[in-house]
Enzyme design. Sequence first.
Site, PDB file in Angstrom:
ATOM      1  N   HIS A  39       0.824  -1.336   0.039  1.00 24.09           N
ATOM      2  CA  HIS A  39       0.179  -0.076  -0.005  1.00 24.09           C
ATOM      3  C   HIS A  39       0.878   1.314  -0.010  1.00 24.09           C
ATOM      4  CE1 HIS A  39      -3.251  -2.641   2.050  1.00 24.09           C
ATOM      5  NE2 HIS A  39      -3.343  -2.642   0.592  1.00 24.09           N
TER       6      HIS A  39
ATOM      7  N   HIS B 269       4.656  22.529  -2.869  1.00 27.99           N
ATOM      8  CA  HIS B 269       5.929  22.145  -3.089  1.00 27.99           C
ATOM      9  C   HIS B 269       6.474  23.839  -3.532  1.00 27.99           C
ATOM     10  CE1 HIS B 269       8.832  20.447  -6.442  1.00 27.99           C
ATOM     11  NE2 HIS B 269       9.473  20.582  -5.085  1.00 27.99           N
TER      12      HIS B 269
ATOM     13  N   CYS C 234       7.443  24.670  -7.116  1.00 28.79           N
ATOM     14  CA  CYS C 234       6.393  24.836  -8.263  1.00 28.79           C
ATOM     15  C   CYS C 234       4.848  25.250  -7.781  1.00 28.79           C
ATOM     16  CB  CYS C 234       6.242  23.722  -9.374  1.00 28.79           C
ATOM     17  SG  CYS C 234       5.308  22.111  -8.377  1.00 28.79           S
TER      18      CYS C 234
ATOM     19  N   THR D  68      -2.196  -9.337  11.185  1.00 28.79           N
ATOM     20  CA  THR D  68      -2.990  -8.852  10.280  1.00 28.79           C
ATOM     21  C   THR D  68      -4.389  -9.648  10.619  1.00 28.79           C
ATOM     22  OG1 THR D  68      -3.843  -8.229   8.275  1.00 28.79           O
ATOM     23  CG2 THR D  68      -2.048 -10.073   8.536  1.00 28.79           C
TER      24      THR D  68
HETATM   25 ZN   LIG Z   1       6.356  20.287  -7.845  1.00 34.55          ZN
END
Ligand SMILES: [Zn+2]
Length: 238
Positions: free
Chosen positions: A118, A144, A147, A185
Amino acid sequence: MQTIDETDATNLIKQAAAITFLTGAGISTASGVPDYRSLSGVYLGIERPEYLLSHTCMVEEPEKFYSFVQTLYHPKAEPNSIHLKMAELENIKDIWIISQNIDGLHAKAKTQQLVNFHGNLYDCYCRKCGQSVSADTYLTSDRHEQCGGQIRPNIVLYEEGLDEQAIAVSVEAIAKADLIVIVGTSFQVHPFCDLIHYAKATATILVINQTPIHLNRDAYFLKEDAMKVFKNRVTEER
Ligand SMILES: [Zn+2]
């Protein structure tokens, strides 16, 4: 399932040459990592982890998603005897570990042949530019810097498909094992629990858990805290 004692379970592990472990949240509680499913229904009022960890929540309510995901991180958690002994067994046997856990502790224990079925919380990237970002950075902001895109952990969210490579490697690891050990589990999450269908007819299956699990084939069952079993003897010479 046929109940066996700790000595017999330990001997099965000692005698097998190729072992595949299927692990779940129960092996990490001793490292201080709680099972997020146990938070179900109580977290953030009426909202459940199934929504808070969904692709929809990440896209439509990024702040809510981020504040929930942050609670899953335990960067100071260390691998316990179970993770460490499984990694140590790689020195003397052909070992594969397929884990449902996203806590990164098998990797921290230096397991080589590992499938994080996962994903792994400590493996993060920017959704916009694709760049890898450290978990430390993600824990300070989900934006981020370079960007402005949204950072996310590389875990499989609800509504998202599993990594095909992870499935293929897991199937192969199950199919070649002489012994399959299911640890910590309840083995109810699909398709993880369906992996057992790929076991060889001659493979032995051992379940180490506090409660029995449902399987469609014969298995040995040790009702025990896995910590106790792995702490001592499994890596001794047979
Ligand atoms: Zn980025």
